[in-house]
Design a protein around this motif. Structure first.
Motif, PDB file in Angstrom:
ATOM      1  N   PHE A   1       0.803  -1.231   0.000  1.00 29.37           N
ATOM      2  CA  PHE A   1       0.000   0.000   0.000  1.00 29.37           C
ATOM      3  C   PHE A   1       0.824   1.262   0.000  1.00 29.37           C
ATOM      4  O   PHE A   1       0.422   2.281  -0.535  1.00 29.37           O
ATOM      5  CB  PHE A   1      -0.946  -0.015   1.201  1.00 29.37           C
ATOM      6  CG  PHE A   1      -1.914  -1.135   1.060  1.00 29.37           C
ATOM      7  CD1 PHE A   1      -1.564  -2.403   1.452  1.00 29.37           C
ATOM      8  CD2 PHE A   1      -3.118  -0.940   0.425  1.00 29.37           C
ATOM      9  CE1 PHE A   1      -2.418  -3.468   1.245  1.00 29.37           C
ATOM     10  CE2 PHE A   1      -3.978  -2.000   0.222  1.00 29.37           C
ATOM     11  CZ  PHE A   1      -3.634  -3.263   0.640  1.00 29.37           C
TER      12      PHE A   1
ATOM     13  N   ARG B   1      -7.688  -6.159  -8.579  1.00 33.16           N
ATOM     14  CA  ARG B   1      -6.942  -6.840  -7.505  1.00 33.16           C
ATOM     15  C   ARG B   1      -7.402  -8.284  -7.349  1.00 33.16           C
ATOM     16  O   ARG B   1      -6.617  -9.179  -7.060  1.00 33.16           O
ATOM     17  CB  ARG B   1      -7.108  -6.066  -6.193  1.00 33.16           C
ATOM     18  CG  ARG B   1      -6.314  -4.770  -6.178  1.00 33.16           C
ATOM     19  CD  ARG B   1      -6.634  -3.932  -4.976  1.00 33.16           C
ATOM     20  NE  ARG B   1      -6.203  -4.530  -3.729  1.00 33.16           N
ATOM     21  CZ  ARG B   1      -6.535  -4.035  -2.533  1.00 33.16           C
ATOM     22  NH1 ARG B   1      -7.308  -2.956  -2.458  1.00 33.16           N
ATOM     23  NH2 ARG B   1      -6.124  -4.609  -1.428  1.00 33.16           N
TER      24      ARG B   1
ATOM     25  N   SER C   1       3.511  -1.720   7.773  1.00 29.31           N
ATOM     26  CA  SER C   1       4.187  -0.439   8.009  1.00 29.31           C
ATOM     27  C   SER C   1       3.770   0.182   9.333  1.00 29.31           C
ATOM     28  O   SER C   1       4.341   1.176   9.768  1.00 29.31           O
ATOM     29  CB  SER C   1       3.839   0.547   6.869  1.00 29.31           C
ATOM     30  OG  SER C   1       2.432   0.779   6.880  1.00 29.31           O
TER      31      SER C   1
END
Ligand code: BV8
Length: 234
Positions: free
Chosen positions: A20, A55, A177
């Motif tokens: 992302f 996706r 992250s």
């Protein structure tokens, strides 16, 4: 031993699914606030469906990688020793399941499921959805959305997730992250409960300083090494 593992897009990166926030990641090409919100879907359902249809097609062509396989081995190995793995994923792919994991909490939903806005039912969905698809349960047309949690929506299974976190001996975050909440807050919650924390990532995450142990490298190498170390120690 009870382990709570939180996975993010980095665990599926080597399977060819975009992450992302990495350069070239999904959001680098699309603005998440333009796509992954209920408002965006209401404003431009065609665009949001096109994003998820692309996706979904990519996912159907992808394969689990060694990190997914190692986590399935960890689940079986811990169970064989009377322990437990609670696998919570932020990912909406099914690669953990395809690698053999049997208990996966998809807190951000699942790309291969559709949710009907008319009857509320969710159903398996593997084709393009678009604005013309019909609900397999009630037959309504054009009322389906991807069964995923958008920004501003409440993640799924939170009660079970926080209950499992409270019981864990080790919290390990893999390939994330640490930038999306409430998932990014789990490490602080674990620390407050006196639970040991480990981060496995390509590089330090936004909340790297909160982890007792840090292992950096590609998930397909670092995760199998971590699993071998855990299972050898028991
Ligand atoms: C909510 C599904 C209210 C759709 C996604 C504080 C508290 C609560 C909420 C907020 C808060 N502050 C802000 C918020 C709002 C918001 C938020 O967090 N915004 C951010 C931008 C600040 N949160 C929400 O809206 C959430 N809902 O808050 O509801 C509430 C909450 C609790 C209780 C009551 C009410 C809903 C968020 C869910 C949004 N949906 N996805 C879709 O997939 O399209 S989020 C999306 O980003 C993905 O799901 C993904 O999981 C998530 C995080 O990304 P990561 O997985 O970490 O991926 P990323 O690319 O960022 O990082 C990849 C990492 O892997 C990198 O570090 C990279 O170095 C590493 N990597 C890359 N390659 C490899 C690798 N590592 C190893 N090996 C490799 N090969």
């Amino acid at each position: 031993m009870r382990i709570f593992a939180l996975t993010g897009a980095g665990v599926s990166a080597e399977s060819g699914l975009g992450t992302f926030r990495d350069a070239g990641g999904i959001w680098a090409r699309f603005d998440p606030m333009k796509l992954a919100t209920p408002e965006a879907f209401a404003r431009d359902p065609d665009l949001v469906h096109a994003f998820y249809d692309a996706r979904r097609r990519n996912l159907l062509a992808a394969e689990p990688n060694a990190a997914h396989v190692a986590l399935a081995r960890l689940e079986a190995g811990l169970a064989a020793r009377g322990g437990e793995l609670f696998l919570c994923t932020q990912n909406i792919d099914d690669l953990h399941e395809r690698a053999g994991s049997t208990r996966v909490a998809h807190m951000h939903g699942e790309l291969l499921k559709a949710r009907c806005l008319a009857c509320g039912q969710t159903s398996r969905w593997r084709e393009d959805m678009g604005v013309t698809a019909s609900c397999p349960s009630c037959g309504e047309t054009g009322r389906l959305r991807p069964h995923v949690v958008w920004f501003g929506e409440i993640p799924l299974d939170l009660d079970a997730i926080f209950a499992a976190l409270a019981e864990a001996d080790l919290f390990v975050a893999i390939g994330t992250s640490g930038s999306v909440y409430p998932a990014a807050g789990f490490v602080a919650e674990a620390r407050a409960l006196g639970i040991r924390t480990c981060e496995i990532n390509l590089e330090p995450s936004d909340n790297a300083a909160l982890f007792d142990e840090r292992r950096y490298g590609r998930a397909s190498e670092a995760v199998p090494a971590f699993v071998e170390a855990v299972l050898a120690a028991r």
